[in-house]
Design a protein around this motif. Structure first.
Motif, PDB file in Angstrom:
ATOM      1  N   MET A   1       0.847  -1.172   0.000  1.00  0.00           N
ATOM      2  CA  MET A   1       0.000   0.000   0.000  1.00  0.00           C
ATOM      3  C   MET A   1       0.893   1.236   0.000  1.00  0.00           C
ATOM      4  SD  MET A   1      -3.151   0.969   2.551  1.00  0.00           S
ATOM      5  CE  MET A   1      -2.294   1.006   4.089  1.00  0.00           C
ATOM      6  N   GLU A   2       0.701   2.085  -0.976  1.00  0.00           N
ATOM      7  CA  GLU A   2       1.458   3.336  -1.053  1.00  0.00           C
ATOM      8  C   GLU A   2       0.645   4.438  -0.376  1.00  0.00           C
ATOM      9  OE1 GLU A   2       3.323   6.489  -4.285  1.00  0.00           O
ATOM     10  OE2 GLU A   2       2.491   4.599  -5.012  1.00  0.00           O
ATOM     11  N   ILE A   3       1.293   5.116   0.579  1.00  0.00           N
ATOM     12  CA  ILE A   3       0.615   6.144   1.370  1.00  0.00           C
ATOM     13  C   ILE A   3       1.377   7.460   1.258  1.00  0.00           C
ATOM     14  CG2 ILE A   3      -0.148   6.838   3.667  1.00  0.00           C
ATOM     15  CD1 ILE A   3      -0.059   3.874   4.467  1.00  0.00           C
ATOM     16  N   LYS A   4       0.649   8.527   1.001  1.00  0.00           N
ATOM     17  CA  LYS A   4       1.196   9.883   1.109  1.00  0.00           C
ATOM     18  C   LYS A   4       0.472  10.525   2.275  1.00  0.00           C
ATOM     19  CE  LYS A   4       2.798  10.289  -3.492  1.00  0.00           C
ATOM     20  NZ  LYS A   4       3.188  11.113  -4.568  1.00  0.00           N
ATOM     21  N   ARG A   5       1.258  10.927   3.272  1.00  0.00           N
ATOM     22  CA  ARG A   5       0.678  11.402   4.525  1.00  0.00           C
ATOM     23  C   ARG A   5       0.752  12.920   4.646  1.00  0.00           C
ATOM     24  NH1 ARG A   5       0.499   6.903   7.989  1.00  0.00           N
ATOM     25  NH2 ARG A   5       1.802   5.194   7.302  1.00  0.00           N
ATOM     26  N   GLN A   6      -0.268  13.487   5.279  1.00  0.00           N
ATOM     27  CA  GLN A   6      -0.202  14.871   5.696  1.00  0.00           C
ATOM     28  C   GLN A   6       0.332  14.885   7.130  1.00  0.00           C
ATOM     29  OE1 GLN A   6      -4.048  16.700   5.025  1.00  0.00           O
ATOM     30  NE2 GLN A   6      -3.852  16.509   2.814  1.00  0.00           N
ATOM     31  N   GLN A   7       0.617  16.052   7.645  1.00  0.00           N
ATOM     32  CA  GLN A   7       1.155  16.197   8.991  1.00  0.00           C
ATOM     33  C   GLN A   7       0.172  15.658  10.035  1.00  0.00           C
ATOM     34  OE1 GLN A   7       4.215  17.482   9.863  1.00  0.00           O
ATOM     35  NE2 GLN A   7       3.706  16.842  11.922  1.00  0.00           N
TER      36      GLN A   7
END
Length: 134
Positions: A1-7
């Motif tokens: 699973m590819e995740i792009k996270r915010q703060q």
């Protein structure tokens, strides 16, 4: 699973001295909510998920409580309900929130108790107080 996270966002964090006669139980609540993008160009195959951790950690002398949250973008995977996530996915999504609570707990207890801070271990399902070996 590819995740792009915010703060991560710490919504609340409390350190309270515990009255000896008070019954307080440790509680951890994790929740996820899919969020619809308001951007018409947002890729349809991606999903935006809000993860939230609410906690109350009871120790002999004090209680730590509060909540933290984080918005994550799941790339190339459509998620409509929590059952669309495996336990490994859930663990990966929520890990930064546990990490920030561990950091806060260490720093705040180090200052409040004037001794090495506590190190939390969420791996066993029940947070444990550990003394730092500094």
């Amino acid at each position: 699973m590819e995740i792009k996270r915010q703060q991560e966002v710490v919504e609340a964090f409390h350190y309270d001295m515990r009255a000896p006669e008070t019954e307080v139980k440790t509680e951890l609540r994790v929740g996820f909510s899919p969020i619809e993008s308001k951007d018409e160009n947002y890729p349809a195959e991606n999903t935006i998920i809000a993860a939230r951790l609410e906690f109350r950690l009871a120790f002999d002398e004090f209680v730590l409580s509060g909540s933290a949250s984080q918005i994550s973008h799941i790339i190339n995977q459509k998620i409509e309900k929590q059952s669309d996530l495996s336990q490994a996915d859930v663990d990966e999504l929520i890990e930064p929130l546990f990490s920030i609570i561990q950091r806060l707990a260490y720093e705040v207890t180090e200052i409040a108790l004037d001794k090495p801070g506590i190190q939390l271990n969420f791996q066993s399902g029940q947070p444990e107080q550990q003394e730092d070996e500094k």
